[in-house]
Design a protein around this motif. Structure first.
Motif, PDB file in Angstrom:
ATOM      1  N   GLY A 445       0.907  -1.224  -0.146  1.00 30.60           N
ATOM      2  CA  GLY A 445      -0.329  -0.193  -0.062  1.00 30.60           C
ATOM      3  C   GLY A 445       0.962   1.253  -0.155  1.00 30.60           C
ATOM      4  O   GLY A 445      -0.113   2.445   0.241  1.00 30.60           O
ATOM      5  N   GLN A 446       1.694   1.516  -0.512  1.00 28.37           N
ATOM      6  CA  GLN A 446       2.815   2.377  -0.740  1.00 28.37           C
ATOM      7  C   GLN A 446       2.608   3.129  -1.526  1.00 28.37           C
ATOM      8  O   GLN A 446       3.591   2.003  -2.527  1.00 28.37           O
ATOM      9  CB  GLN A 446       4.421   2.052   0.454  1.00 28.37           C
ATOM     10  CG  GLN A 446       4.168   1.355   1.790  1.00 28.37           C
ATOM     11  CD  GLN A 446       3.473   2.294   2.496  1.00 28.37           C
ATOM     12  OE1 GLN A 446       4.063   3.357   2.549  1.00 28.37           O
ATOM     13  NE2 GLN A 446       2.069   1.452   3.528  1.00 28.37           N
ATOM     14  N   PRO A 447       2.827   4.515  -1.657  1.00 25.92           N
ATOM     15  CA  PRO A 447       3.232   5.160  -3.039  1.00 25.92           C
ATOM     16  C   PRO A 447       4.920   5.319  -2.422  1.00 25.92           C
ATOM     17  O   PRO A 447       5.055   5.900  -1.475  1.00 25.92           O
ATOM     18  CB  PRO A 447       2.875   6.222  -2.893  1.00 25.92           C
ATOM     19  CG  PRO A 447       1.606   6.201  -1.636  1.00 25.92           C
ATOM     20  CD  PRO A 447       1.988   5.457  -1.094  1.00 25.92           C
ATOM     21  N   VAL A 448       5.835   5.065  -3.682  1.00 27.96           N
ATOM     22  CA  VAL A 448       7.456   4.920  -2.869  1.00 27.96           C
ATOM     23  C   VAL A 448       7.115   6.109  -3.694  1.00 27.96           C
ATOM     24  O   VAL A 448       7.580   5.908  -5.271  1.00 27.96           O
ATOM     25  CB  VAL A 448       7.692   3.776  -4.293  1.00 27.96           C
ATOM     26  CG1 VAL A 448       8.639   3.855  -3.192  1.00 27.96           C
ATOM     27  CG2 VAL A 448       7.424   2.650  -2.897  1.00 27.96           C
ATOM     28  N   ASP A 449       8.478   7.095  -3.707  1.00 29.37           N
ATOM     29  CA  ASP A 449       9.128   8.162  -4.357  1.00 29.37           C
ATOM     30  C   ASP A 449      10.943   7.290  -4.763  1.00 29.37           C
ATOM     31  O   ASP A 449      10.924   6.276  -4.426  1.00 29.37           O
ATOM     32  CB  ASP A 449       9.900   9.594  -3.507  1.00 29.37           C
ATOM     33  CG  ASP A 449       7.906  10.071  -3.321  1.00 29.37           C
ATOM     34  OD1 ASP A 449       7.019   9.992  -3.603  1.00 29.37           O
ATOM     35  OD2 ASP A 449       8.405  11.368  -2.398  1.00 29.37           O
ATOM     36  N   ALA A 450      11.617   8.282  -5.561  1.00 31.23           N
ATOM     37  CA  ALA A 450      12.464   7.463  -5.988  1.00 31.23           C
ATOM     38  C   ALA A 450      13.356   8.656  -5.610  1.00 31.23           C
ATOM     39  O   ALA A 450      13.015  10.165  -4.800  1.00 31.23           O
ATOM     40  CB  ALA A 450      13.184   8.133  -7.007  1.00 31.23           C
ATOM     41  N   VAL A 451      14.859   8.692  -4.737  1.00 36.86           N
ATOM     42  CA  VAL A 451      15.423   9.398  -4.032  1.00 36.86           C
ATOM     43  C   VAL A 451      17.012   8.941  -4.800  1.00 36.86           C
ATOM     44  O   VAL A 451      16.985   7.667  -4.360  1.00 36.86           O
ATOM     45  CB  VAL A 451      15.990   9.132  -3.033  1.00 36.86           C
ATOM     46  CG1 VAL A 451      15.770   7.803  -2.093  1.00 36.86           C
ATOM     47  CG2 VAL A 451      16.073  10.633  -1.791  1.00 36.86           C
ATOM     48  N   ARG A 452      17.859  10.327  -5.106  1.00 38.48           N
ATOM     49  CA  ARG A 452      19.603  10.154  -5.019  1.00 38.48           C
ATOM     50  C   ARG A 452      19.571   8.527  -3.582  1.00 38.48           C
ATOM     51  O   ARG A 452      19.426   9.295  -2.610  1.00 38.48           O
ATOM     52  CB  ARG A 452      20.369  11.529  -5.367  1.00 38.48           C
ATOM     53  CG  ARG A 452      19.637  12.291  -6.656  1.00 38.48           C
ATOM     54  CD  ARG A 452      20.576  13.194  -6.728  1.00 38.48           C
ATOM     55  NE  ARG A 452      21.356  12.583  -8.055  1.00 38.48           N
ATOM     56  CZ  ARG A 452      21.393  13.151  -8.861  1.00 38.48           C
ATOM     57  NH1 ARG A 452      21.182  15.024  -8.792  1.00 38.48           N
ATOM     58  NH2 ARG A 452      22.500  13.261  -9.941  1.00 38.48           N
ATOM     59  N   PHE A 683      -5.455   6.143   4.931  1.00 42.49           N
ATOM     60  CA  PHE A 683      -5.021   4.374   3.933  1.00 42.49           C
ATOM     61  C   PHE A 683      -6.128   4.385   4.451  1.00 42.49           C
ATOM     62  O   PHE A 683      -6.668   3.026   5.358  1.00 42.49           O
ATOM     63  CB  PHE A 683      -3.706   4.614   5.345  1.00 42.49           C
ATOM     64  CG  PHE A 683      -3.509   3.129   5.020  1.00 42.49           C
ATOM     65  CD1 PHE A 683      -2.073   3.008   3.811  1.00 42.49           C
ATOM     66  CD2 PHE A 683      -3.444   2.084   5.321  1.00 42.49           C
ATOM     67  CE1 PHE A 683      -1.167   2.213   3.656  1.00 42.49           C
ATOM     68  CE2 PHE A 683      -3.455   0.695   4.942  1.00 42.49           C
ATOM     69  CZ  PHE A 683      -1.690   0.899   3.525  1.00 42.49           C
ATOM     70  N   PRO A 684      -7.107   4.147   3.867  1.00 44.44           N
ATOM     71  CA  PRO A 684      -8.180   3.316   3.162  1.00 44.44           C
ATOM     72  C   PRO A 684      -8.115   1.549   3.664  1.00 44.44           C
ATOM     73  O   PRO A 684      -7.278   1.601   2.896  1.00 44.44           O
ATOM     74  CB  PRO A 684      -9.349   3.590   1.983  1.00 44.44           C
ATOM     75  CG  PRO A 684      -8.401   5.464   1.910  1.00 44.44           C
ATOM     76  CD  PRO A 684      -7.611   5.035   2.305  1.00 44.44           C
ATOM     77  N   THR A 685      -8.719   1.605   4.467  1.00 44.32           N
ATOM     78  CA  THR A 685      -8.890  -0.292   4.229  1.00 44.32           C
ATOM     79  C   THR A 685      -9.342  -1.370   3.462  1.00 44.32           C
ATOM     80  O   THR A 685     -10.242  -0.991   3.300  1.00 44.32           O
ATOM     81  CB  THR A 685      -8.944  -0.798   5.786  1.00 44.32           C
ATOM     82  OG1 THR A 685      -8.407  -0.307   6.523  1.00 44.32           O
ATOM     83  CG2 THR A 685      -7.748  -1.695   6.277  1.00 44.32           C
TER      84      THR A 685
END
Ligand code: GAL
Length: 695
Positions: A445-452, A683-685
Motif C-alpha cells: 500500500g505504499q506510494p514510493v518516491d525515488a531518491v538519489r 490509508f483506506p482499508t
C-alpha cells in the motif's frame, strides 16, 4: 489560456489547466482535416498538443530554405481554438539532405557499422555537424515562434536515446577521449582509474583509446562504465545546447525533453536538473494485468526527479502500441484508470501519442485518440469522456504526492552492475531488483518516491536501496545520517562493492557501508540456474532463486533471517542493526517478490507506517495534497469489485458524491476523495478482498 510566467527563476508551463491532448502531426494531413481535427479536439477537451516533432524536412526542405507558412497557419488555428502548443524544436531527426551532405554524422553500432537513413534519430550525439545544425534549427524556431501567445513550453528533441543512445563512430571516440581527459586529467590518471595492469591495457597515448567496440574477450569494466557515463553526458550536452539557444531568445518559457520512464541509458537525475519541468512517455503493457505496478515506480521517479514538483505525462497510448511483438489493445475503461493513475502520482497532464491515427508509415497501427474510424472509434469516445473528467480534477493541479517511503535509483550502480560480463552472475539485474522491491512496497500500500543515493532523505521514514554496487563517501555519509536521525534503511545484495572506478573497497563488500550495516560479505554466492535456496524469516520461508551471500554479522546486529538450505545453511541472510531510533537492515539475497512482503511489513511496522494486509496488486491508493486539502485517489486496476473502509470521509471530485466510511469500486473504478489535510496520510482499508474470477 496562456499565463505569462512573470517569475523567471521558475519557468512554468503556460497553461492554467491540467494539460490534455497529444502529439499532433498536421503535416501528415490536408488542411481540410486540420479543421476537423480542431473541432474534434475541442469536443474532446484537448487544450494542448505537441508539434512539430519530426518535421524538420518539412520546415527546411533545402539547406537554408525554410517553409514556415504551414506551421504558422496550424499554430494560429489551434491557438484561436484555445489549444496551446507544446512546441517541439523539430530536432528529433535530421532531414535526408543533411545526412547526405555529412555522412560522418550518422551513428555507428558496436560492430563498427554505420546506420543508414530510413528511420529516425539517425545522428551521432557527438557529431559537431549535428550539434551545429541543431543549434541553428532551434534558434530559428525560437525566433519564429518565441513570442507566440500559444507557446506553452518548449519540447526539445524527442525521447533522447530511444534509438541512438550510444554511438561507436570515430567522432564519438574523439569526444570520449576529451571527456576522459576532463575526468582524469592525464593518462596516468586514466590508467590508474581503469586498472590497466590487468590484461596489459596500459595506454601511452590518448589516441589509442577507442569506444568499446567488439573485442576478442571481455572489455575492461571501467572503460565500459565510463562509456555509459560519457554517452549519457553526450546527449545531455546536446540537450544543453538547445536549452542555451532557447534561453537566449525565450528566457521565460519552460523547457523539457520527454523521458522514457525508468530508462537505463540516460541518467535522468542529470537531465532533470537542467530542465524546467519533467515530462514522461509511459506505455504500460496492456497484455500485462499488473503493468500498473511498474508504472507506479516510473511515476514515483518522475515526480522525484525535481523534488516532488508535478510532472507531465506527455505521451501514452489510447489503446494498442505498434512496436511490441504483439500489440494488444486496452480493454474498455483502461485508458481512464491508467491516465488517472498518472495524475494520482503527480502528473498535471494526460497526453497521448498521438491525436489522429496515422494512415501510413511505421506507426499506422498505433492507436490514437482519434482512431481510423474517426469520431465513432472507441478510443475517441473514451478519451473524450476522459477529457471531460479531467476538468473536474482541476483542484489537484500543482499539488504533491504524499509518501514516507523512497527507493534509491542510482544510474552508476545500474550501469556498473550491467555494462560488463565480468560479474559473479549475470542474473543480478539492477532494474529487475528495483522493480521487485518496489512491487512488494506497492503491494503493502505504499506510494514510493525515488531518491538519489546522496539524498535528500528528510521527507522519508523508510529508504530502500535495492542495489548500490558503487558507493563513495558522500552516499555512505548520507545514508548513515538518515539512519542516525531515526530513519529505517534497507540495503540489498551486492551493494557497497566498488568505488566509482569500480575498484573493490578494502575489505570487500559492503565497503563504506560496513559499519552502518554491521556486516561483512565473505563471498558472493550466486545460485546456479535451475536451483533455488531458502531463507527462514521469522517462520516464513523466502525463496532465493539466483543470488545469495556468505555474510558475517557483528555482535550488536540482530539476525532476522537465516539460510536454511545449500552451502550457506544456518548462516545469516537478513540482518538488522539498531541505531538509536533508526535501523539499518541488510538483505543478502535476491528473493522472490512475495518473499519481500514479510520483510518490508516488519520494516514499515518499525517505522510506524501502516501497511495493507491483503496482497492484491489491483488496488492502489495515492494522496496528492496542498497545505489544506488531501486528494486521495483510490484506484481499482482490476476487473472485480472492491470495497474499502475509509479512515476519513471525503467528497469524490469526479462525481460530487460524499463517501462517509465505506467505498465500493467497480471494474477499473476510480474516485478522488477531497478532504481536509490530515496529519497521517489517508490509508483506506480494503475490507473485502476481491474474489478472483476469470477476466
Ligand atoms: C514514443 C515516441 C513517439 C511514438 C511513440 C509510439 O517512443 O516518442 O514518437 O513513436 O513512441 O508509442
Amino acid at each position: 489560456m496562456a499565463e505569462p510566467s512573470g517569475d523567471q527563476s521558475i519557468r512554468r508551463v503556460r497553461l492554467n489547466a491540467l494539460a490534455y491532448g497529444g502529439d499532433y502531426n498536421p503535416d501528415q494531413w490536408s488542411e481540410e482535416t486540420w479543421h476537423e481535427d480542431i473541432r474534434l479536439m475541442r469536443e474532446a477537451g484537448v487544450n494542448m498538443v505537441s508539434l512539430p516533432i519530426f518535421s524538420w524536412p518539412q520546415l527546411e526542405p533545402e539547406p537554408g530554405v525554410y517553409d514556415w507558412e504551414w506551421l504558422d497557419r496550424i499554430i494560429d488555428l489551434l491557438w484561436d481554438a484555445g489549444i496551446a502548443i507544446d512546441l517541439a524544436t523539430a530536432t528529433a531527426t535530421p532531414p535526408s539532405w543533411l545526412l547526405r551532405a555529412h555522412p560522418e554524422m550518422a551513428p555507428w553500432d558496436a560492430d563498427g557499422h554505420r546506420l543508414e537513413f530510413g528511420s529516425r534519430q539517425t545522428y551521432c550525439p557527438s557529431s559537431p555537424i549535428w550539434r551545429e545544425n541543431v543549434a541553428r534549427m532551434t534558434r530559428a524556431m525560437a525566433e519564429r515562434y518565441g513570442k507566440h501567445p500559444g507557446l506553452a513550453m518548449w519540447h526539445i528533441s524527442n525521447e533522447y536515446g530511444d534509438h541512438t543512445s550510444r554511438c561507436w563512430c570515430p567522432e564519438t571516440a574523439k569526444h570520449f577521449r576529451r571527456w576522459l581527459e576532463n575526468r582524469y586529467g592525464d593518462l596516468d590518471g586514466l590508467n590508474e582509474a581503469w586498472g590497466v595492469n590487468v590484461w596489459g591495457q596500459r595506454y601511452t597515448s590518448w589516441e589509442h583509446i577507442e569506444t568499446p567496440k567488439k573485442a576478442p574477450g571481455p572489455i575492461n569494466p571501467t572503460q565500459l562504465l565510463d562509456f555509459e557515463r560519457f554517452s549519457s553526458d553526450a546527449l545531455l550536452e546536446l540537450f544543453q545546447i538547445e536549452i542555451d539557444g532557447l534561453r537566449e531568445v525565450t528566457p521565460d518559457i519552460a523547457v523539457t525533453t520527454n523521458f522514457m520512464s525508468m530508462f537505463r541509458d540516460l541518467d535522468y537525475w542529470d537531465f532533470a536538473a537542467v530542465e524546467d519541468v519533467v515530462t514522461d512517455d509511459a506505455y504500460p503493457e496492456p497484455a500485462d494485468p499488473t503493468s500498473h505496478v511498474g508504472a507506479a515506480l516510473n511515476y514515483g521517479l518522475m515526480r522525484s526527479l525535481k523534488g516532488g514538483q508535478p510532472w507531465l505525462l506527455l505521451e501514452s497510448s489510447a489503446s494498442a502500441t505498434s512496436w511490441r511483438d504483439v500489440n494488444v489493445p486496452k480493454a474498455p475503461g483502461k485508458i481512464r484508470v491508467e491516465s488517472l493513475q498518472a495524475v494520482a502520482h503527480g502528473s498535471d497532464a494526460v497526453m497521448f501519442f498521438q491525436w489522429r491515427q496515422a494512415k501510413y508509415g511505421q506507426e499506422k497501427f498505433h492507436s490514437s485518440m482519434l482512431g481510423h474510424r474517426g469520431e465513432k472509434s472507441r478510443s475517441f469516445q473514451e478519451t473524450k469522456a476522459l477529457g471531460a473528467e479531467l476538468k473536474l480534477l482541476e483542484p489537484v493541479r500543482g499539488t504533491r504526492v504524499r509518501s514516507r517511503v523512497a527507493l534509491v535509483v542510482d544510474w552508476d550502480s545500474w550501469w556498473g552492475s550491467s555494462a560488463t560480463e565480468s560479474l559473479p552472475s549475470q542474473r543480478l539485474q539492477w532494474a529487475r531488483q528495483a522493480r521487485e522491491w518496489h512491487r512488494a512496497l506497492y503491494t503493502l500500500g505504499q506510494p514510493v518516491d525515488a531518491v538519489r543515493a546522496v539524498g535528500p532523505f528528510d521527507a522519508y521514514d523508510v529508504v530502500v536501496v535495492p542495489n548500490l554496487y558503487i558507493v563513495e563517501q558522500p552516499q555512505a555519509d548520507a545514508l548513515r545520517a538518515f539512519v542516525e536521525r531515526g530513519g529505517h534503511l534497507v540495503v540489498g545484495p551486492f551493494s557497497g562493492v566498488a568505488d566509482a572506478t569500480e575498484k573493490v573497497h578494502d575489505g570487500g563488500a559492503p565497503g563504506l557501508l560496513r559499519d552502518l550495516l554491521g556486516i561483512e560479505v565473505d563471498e558472493q554466492w550466486p545460485i546456479a540456474d535451475g536451483l533455488t535456496e531458502q531463507i527462514d524469516y521469522a517462520g516464513e520461508t523466502l525463496t532465493v532463486p539466483s543470488w545469495s551471500e556468505w555474510i558475517e554479522a557483528d555482535a550488536d546486529v540482530e539476525v532476522r533471517g537465516r539460510y536454511t538450505s545449500g552451502e550457506l545453511d544456518g548462516l545469516p541472510a537478513v540482518t538488522r542493526r539498531p541505531v538509536g531510533n533508526g535501523s539499518a537492515w541488510y538483505l543478502s539475497a535476491m528473493v522472490d517478490p512475495d518473499g519481500m512482503l514479510p520483510l518490508f511489513r516488519d520494516v514499515l511496522r518499525t517505522a510506524g507506517i501502516p501497511a495493507r494486509d491483503a496482497t492484491d496488486v489491483d488496488i492502489e491508493v495515492v494522496t496528492r495534497a496542498d497545505d489544506t486539502t488531501d486528494y486521495t485517489f483510490v484506484l481499482n486496476h482490476g476487473r472485480n469489485p472492491v470495497t474499502f473502509h475509509l479512515d476519513m470521509p471525503g467528497t469524490d471530485l469526479l462525481t460530487g458524491i460524499r463517501h462517509e466510511d465505506r467505498l465500493e469500486l467497480g471494474r477499473f473504478g476510480v474516485v478522488v476523495l477531497a478532504a481536509p489535510r490530515s496529519a497521517a496520510i489517508p490509508f483506506p482499508t480494503l475490507i473485502r478482498t476481491p474474489v478472483k474470477e476469470d477476466a
